[in-house]
Design an enzyme around this catalytic site. Structure first.
Site, PDB file in Angstrom:
ATOM      1  N   SER A 153      51.399  52.915  21.459  1.00 19.82           N
ATOM      2  CA  SER A 153      52.315  53.237  20.359  1.00 19.82           C
ATOM      3  C   SER A 153      52.211  54.721  19.989  1.00 19.82           C
ATOM      4  O   SER A 153      52.499  55.575  20.830  1.00 19.82           O
ATOM      5  CB  SER A 153      52.010  52.305  19.177  1.00 19.82           C
ATOM      6  OG  SER A 153      53.067  52.309  18.270  1.00 19.82           O
ATOM      7  N   ASP A 231      58.521  42.921  21.194  1.00 22.07           N
ATOM      8  CA  ASP A 231      57.945  43.998  20.367  1.00 22.07           C
ATOM      9  C   ASP A 231      58.951  44.388  19.277  1.00 22.07           C
ATOM     10  O   ASP A 231      60.005  44.963  19.572  1.00 22.07           O
ATOM     11  CB  ASP A 231      57.646  45.207  21.284  1.00 22.07           C
ATOM     12  CG  ASP A 231      56.919  46.326  20.554  1.00 22.07           C
ATOM     13  OD1 ASP A 231      57.240  46.589  19.379  1.00 22.07           O
ATOM     14  OD2 ASP A 231      56.045  46.951  21.177  1.00 22.07           O
ATOM     15  N   HIS A 264      53.871  43.733  19.983  1.00 23.05           N
ATOM     16  CA  HIS A 264      53.291  45.083  19.856  1.00 23.05           C
ATOM     17  C   HIS A 264      51.766  45.049  19.684  1.00 23.05           C
ATOM     18  O   HIS A 264      51.140  46.083  19.546  1.00 23.05           O
ATOM     19  CB  HIS A 264      53.930  45.769  18.640  1.00 23.05           C
ATOM     20  CG  HIS A 264      53.783  47.258  18.594  1.00 23.05           C
ATOM     21  ND1 HIS A 264      54.442  48.104  19.461  1.00 23.05           N
ATOM     22  CD2 HIS A 264      53.055  48.073  17.789  1.00 23.05           C
ATOM     23  CE1 HIS A 264      54.129  49.361  19.184  1.00 23.05           C
ATOM     24  NE2 HIS A 264      53.268  49.367  18.176  1.00 23.05           N
TER      25      HIS A 264
HETATM   26  N1  LIG Z   1      51.088  48.075   9.236  1.00 24.71           N
HETATM   27  C1  LIG Z   1      52.291  48.283   9.977  1.00 24.71           C
HETATM   28  C2  LIG Z   1      52.085  48.035  11.441  1.00 24.71           C
HETATM   29  C3  LIG Z   1      51.122  48.971  12.040  1.00 24.71           C
HETATM   30  C4  LIG Z   1      50.836  48.564  13.469  1.00 24.71           C
HETATM   31  O1  LIG Z   1      51.384  47.624  14.031  1.00 24.71           O
HETATM   32  N2  LIG Z   1      49.940  49.301  14.056  1.00 24.71           N
HETATM   33  C5  LIG Z   1      49.638  49.067  15.436  1.00 24.71           C
HETATM   34  C6  LIG Z   1      49.805  50.382  16.173  1.00 24.71           C
HETATM   35  S1  LIG Z   1      51.424  51.039  15.947  1.00 24.71           S
HETATM   36  C7  LIG Z   1      48.216  48.586  15.579  1.00 24.71           C
HETATM   37  O2  LIG Z   1      47.654  48.703  16.638  1.00 24.71           O
HETATM   38  N3  LIG Z   1      47.624  48.050  14.519  1.00 24.71           N
HETATM   39  C8  LIG Z   1      46.228  47.689  14.469  1.00 24.71           C
HETATM   40  C9  LIG Z   1      45.838  46.417  15.158  1.00 24.71           C
HETATM   41  O3  LIG Z   1      46.702  45.609  15.508  1.00 24.71           O
HETATM   42  O4  LIG Z   1      44.626  46.243  15.386  1.00 24.71           O
HETATM   43  C10 LIG Z   1      53.375  47.356   9.514  1.00 24.71           C
HETATM   44  O5  LIG Z   1      53.033  46.383   8.873  1.00 24.71           O
HETATM   45  O6  LIG Z   1      54.542  47.600   9.843  1.00 24.71           O
END
Ligand SMILES: N[C@@H](CCC(=O)N[C@@H](CS)C(=O)NCC(=O)O)C(=O)O
Length: 288
Positions: A153, A231, A264
């Site tokens: 990402s 995603d 995602h």
């Molecule tokens: N918090 C955000 C999403 C953030 C998100 O999905 N982050 C991804 C990277 S873009 C991630 O890897 N999050 C941490 C995880 O899943 O461990 C939302 O609710 O829209």
């Protein structure tokens, strides 16, 4: 530049080290993780190559180390993995911790030029220079001449842009669900406006993988990208991998694999982790 060891965890026959150091580029203590594969403990003189994993929004160096399953293939191939944090922490900049997609946890792997972020939001310099230098100085079992990069990402954006901005510095690149054209998506626009200023569009283009690949004059590309068909961020137009593929026309191979039903999350990365480590291994071990 000393490094403090906070924990040593056995993983796939090797060691996952939880580390911290005082970084000058980012003006704060930075935590990071380093995986040393079993080959380094069996023979201390055996130098292993390194792959750098850049994580996405809201992450620290822990997410990939704990949920990415990258250590599985890395232990078999004999590759170390460096898991940096995604931003400076605790700089006491107003608004720093207010949103998930800007400020802490969202450094976007750029050097901010706009105040107040320019005081420590220098993740480009930190990842390309200060952190690897610190790691190579402190861990002689790692070969600083054989380094690859990949990410997820925002970290996929980081991996692609660092690779394209520095021909030859990294032996290979791959990405999961990269933000491939940030100047044309909401996440990227918000970050680049904040870190560079609305008017500084030249700077924006210098950190946009799609713009950079148009200008690529290096070796033919061989880039692996996985994107899940489920995603949500792809569906919202935050990733735009098609723009990158179109811009890379005639520059080599950009293998975008559309993974049916995958989202995602780290479940996607864990599923295809071995493929990304093996992609890097071809360049770090076989072609090195
Ligand atoms: N918090 C955000 C999403 C953030 C998100 O999905 N982050 C991804 C990277 S873009 C991630 O890897 N999050 C941490 C995880 O899943 O461990 C939302 O609710 O829209």
């Amino acid at each position: 530049m000393s490094v403090q060891t906070k924990a040593t965890i056995a993983s796939f026959g090797g060691k996952l080290l939880k580390l911290a150091h005082n970084a000058t580029t980012t003006n704060c203590e930075m935590g990071f993780n380093l995986y040393l594969p079993p080959q380094t403990t069996i023979n201390a003189l055996h130098k292993v190559p390194l792959i750098i994993y850049l994580a996405g929004l809201t992450c620290t160096g822990d997410n990939g180390a704990e949920k990415g399953f990258f250590q599985h293939a890395a232990s078999q191939k004999g590759i170390a993995i460096l898991y940096p944090d995604t931003s400076p922490r605790g700089l006491k900049i107003e608004g720093e911790d207010d949103s998930y997609d800007f400020g802490s946890g969202a450094g976007f792997y750029v050097d901010a030029t706009r105040e107040p972020w320019s005081k420590g939001y220098k993740m480009y310099s930190y990842i390309t220079s200060e952190l690897p230098k610190t790691v190579f100085e402190n861990f002689k079992e790692i070969d600083g001449e054989r380094v690859s990069i990949f990410g997820h990402s925002m970290g996929g954006h980081g991996a692609l842009t660092l690779f394209l901005r520095n021909p030859g510095k990294y032996k290979s690149v791959s990405a999961f669900a990269p933000i491939a054209n940030p100047i044309n998506c909401d996440w990227g626009k918000r970050a680049f406006e904040g870190y560079f200023g609305e008017e500084n569009k030249e700077k924006w283009a210098e950190h946009d993988a799609t713009e950079l690949v148009k200008k690529w004059k290096g070796e033919p590309l061989d880039i692996l990208i996985d994107v899940g068909t489920a995603d949500n961020f792809y569906k919202q137009g935050q990733l735009l991998p098609e723009n990158f593929v179109n811009a890379a026309e005639g520059k080599g191979k950009v293998n975008v694999r559309w993974q049916d039903g995958y989202d995602h999350s780290y479940f996607t990365m864990a599923t295809f982790a071995d493929d990304h480590i093996n992609h890097a291994a071809r360049y770090l071990l076989e072609k090195a």
